[in-house]
Motif scaffolding. Structure first.
Motif, mmCIF file in Angstrom:
data_model
loop_
_atom_site.group_PDB
_atom_site.id
_atom_site.type_symbol
_atom_site.label_atom_id
_atom_site.label_comp_id
_atom_site.label_asym_id
_atom_site.label_seq_id
_atom_site.Cartn_x
_atom_site.Cartn_y
_atom_site.Cartn_z
ATOM 1 N N MET A 157 29.028 -10.951 -43.739
ATOM 2 C CA MET A 157 30.192 -11.408 -42.989
ATOM 3 C C MET A 157 30.001 -12.902 -42.743
ATOM 4 O O MET A 157 28.973 -13.309 -42.200
ATOM 5 C CB MET A 157 30.209 -10.676 -41.647
ATOM 6 N N ILE A 158 30.980 -13.705 -43.158
ATOM 7 C CA ILE A 158 30.842 -15.156 -43.046
ATOM 8 C C ILE A 158 31.764 -15.701 -41.954
ATOM 9 O O ILE A 158 32.978 -15.556 -42.030
ATOM 10 C CB ILE A 158 31.146 -15.830 -44.404
ATOM 11 N N CYS A 159 31.163 -16.291 -40.925
ATOM 12 C CA CYS A 159 31.921 -16.839 -39.782
ATOM 13 C C CYS A 159 31.521 -18.289 -39.555
ATOM 14 O O CYS A 159 31.496 -18.750 -38.415
ATOM 15 C CB CYS A 159 31.627 -16.021 -38.522
ATOM 16 N N ILE A 168 26.856 -20.532 -48.234
ATOM 17 C CA ILE A 168 26.340 -19.329 -47.557
ATOM 18 C C ILE A 168 26.603 -18.094 -48.423
ATOM 19 O O ILE A 168 25.732 -17.231 -48.590
ATOM 20 C CB ILE A 168 27.002 -19.152 -46.160
ATOM 21 N N ALA A 169 27.793 -18.015 -49.003
ATOM 22 C CA ALA A 169 28.140 -16.871 -49.859
ATOM 23 C C ALA A 169 27.171 -16.783 -51.040
ATOM 24 O O ALA A 169 26.671 -15.701 -51.366
ATOM 25 C CB ALA A 169 29.580 -16.990 -50.346
ATOM 26 N N GLU A 170 26.876 -17.929 -51.649
ATOM 27 C CA GLU A 170 25.965 -17.931 -52.802
ATOM 28 C C GLU A 170 24.561 -17.481 -52.400
ATOM 29 O O GLU A 170 23.920 -16.713 -53.115
ATOM 30 C CB GLU A 170 25.919 -19.332 -53.431
ATOM 31 N N ALA A 175 20.520 -13.049 -52.331
ATOM 32 C CA ALA A 175 19.591 -12.178 -51.596
ATOM 33 C C ALA A 175 19.902 -10.693 -51.784
ATOM 34 O O ALA A 175 19.122 -9.841 -51.365
ATOM 35 C CB ALA A 175 19.628 -12.526 -50.111
ATOM 36 N N GLY A 176 21.040 -10.383 -52.415
ATOM 37 C CA GLY A 176 21.324 -8.970 -52.684
ATOM 38 C C GLY A 176 22.621 -8.444 -52.099
ATOM 39 O O GLY A 176 22.941 -7.267 -52.241
ATOM 40 N N ILE A 177 23.372 -9.303 -51.396
ATOM 41 C CA ILE A 177 24.651 -8.874 -50.819
ATOM 42 C C ILE A 177 25.648 -8.560 -51.946
ATOM 43 O O ILE A 177 25.758 -9.320 -52.912
ATOM 44 C CB ILE A 177 25.211 -9.991 -49.891
ATOM 45 N N SER A 187 38.833 -20.398 -49.751
ATOM 46 C CA SER A 187 38.556 -19.394 -50.784
ATOM 47 C C SER A 187 37.157 -19.597 -51.344
ATOM 48 O O SER A 187 36.770 -20.710 -51.663
ATOM 49 C CB SER A 187 39.574 -19.498 -51.928
ATOM 50 N N ILE A 188 36.437 -18.502 -51.476
ATOM 51 C CA ILE A 188 35.078 -18.551 -52.017
ATOM 52 C C ILE A 188 35.114 -18.105 -53.478
ATOM 53 O O ILE A 188 35.773 -17.119 -53.808
ATOM 54 C CB ILE A 188 34.153 -17.625 -51.186
#
Lengths: 217, 217
Positions: A157-159, A168-170, A175-177, A187-188
């Motif tokens: 969850m990105i806040c 952060i998404a990358e 890490a396995g998400i 937009s990511i």
């Protein structure tokens, strides 16, 4: 942004169908608490403020759940929806960005009934690291990969503010998400296949209301 | 829950179309800040992580905006999307429930670019009343009808615990609110016609991700 179609054994449909099934389930559980055992198609659609055609169509992707002239057995429908939605085990969530929204999500009471729980929270603010919010200890971003791997956490969850969301998404995916709910208004883009991203942008949600209002004026 | 179809001069479509148009607009504005003037259909859909068919279909409800072989002029597309979405004036919002989520929304930075602003906030907690959060003074619930009427506010935001959401919604509509964004995890039923309600339930948003994850296991 979500891919526009997903497919079950029966048909392809919009991800919105899954979101509506979750809303049906939530409201059916409220009914069950009020000890309602059987509900007619009419009653259910009135309760949900949705057309009965829509309700039947959403369910039809997955099977037949009502009895003609009798209606739906609440506990049966709950069990079937839980099966469809995958609510048979707990799903752990890693949250990044413990600002006001992140803190609000850590305290959100609506998660447990869907077997969802935020088990890890990360921030780069030293004043927050080490503190517990709603029972979850805030850790540093450096610790994130190890915690996600060790816990086998698949939902992120990105806040964070928009300019940090992409990196952060990358790092999460590294890490396995496997799927991300993004609250940052940006937009990511991810190179990896098979990673699901859903966006919640409060302004975009409101825009639908403004569109309706605007047509009235 | 949102009605499942809305209609423009051209066709009927899902409210999701409007939400996607808002996302296109948001990302186009980011491009404009980076001084991008023209964007091809390929680039735009790559940026948005959505199929070009979906993008063209969403726009086609409202007209023709690109030039074959040239692409889309960013500033023109922004202006057209703003027209479609009704972003030609400011829209005021009344928020009820200044808990953690309510406070986070009061500070949300993504509203102004859509000409949205929370101008009034209400709570029944005496410790909060009179305090300013992100520049908005928290007032008592008793003051709500008068403030909404005086300000001509038409958009309401509900961030109260689920058991209070229904009565707050009714009081909002009684005071003149025409559309509601509901963050409480419960369905609101309103007798009045022509009142639009959209729901943001964090757990239901997550459920879509869980559905996808579940199909991988």
């Amino acid at each position: 942004m979500q891919k526009e179609k997903v497919c079950s054994k029966k048909k392809c449909f919009s991800p919105e169908v899954i979101k509506r099934l979750s809303l049906y389930l939530r409201d059916l559980k409220n009914l069950q608490e009020q000890e309602v055992e059987v509900i007619s198609s009419d009653e259910i659609t009135k309760m949900l403020d949705i057309s009965s055609a829509q309700f039947r169509k959403d369910l039809s992707y997955f099977g037949e759940f009502g009895k003609r002239g009798v209606g739906y057995e609440v506990s049966f429908l709950i069990r079937e929806l839980e099966k469809i939605l995958g609510i048979y085990r707990w799903w752990d969530i890693a949250l990044v960005g413990v600002g006001r929204l992140g803190s609000a999500l850590l305290g959100f009471s609506g998660f447990p009934q869907f077997k969802l729980r935020i088990t890890a929270a990360f921030d780069n603010d030293r004043k927050k690291i080490g503190k517990a919010i709603s029972g979850v200890e805030v850790k540093s971003l450096e610790e994130m990969p190890a915690v996600i791997k060790k816990g086998g956490i698949e939902i992120g969850m990105i806040c964070v503010p928009p300019q940090f969301a992409q990196s952060i998404a990358e790092r999460m995916v590294g890490a396995g998400i496997k799927s991300i709910l993004n609250f940052a208004p940006v937009s990511i883009k991810l190179p990896a296949e098979g990673i699901y991203i859903a966006n919640v942008d409060m302004a975009c949600e409101l825009q639908t209301l403004v569109y309706f209002l605007n047509r009235r004026h």
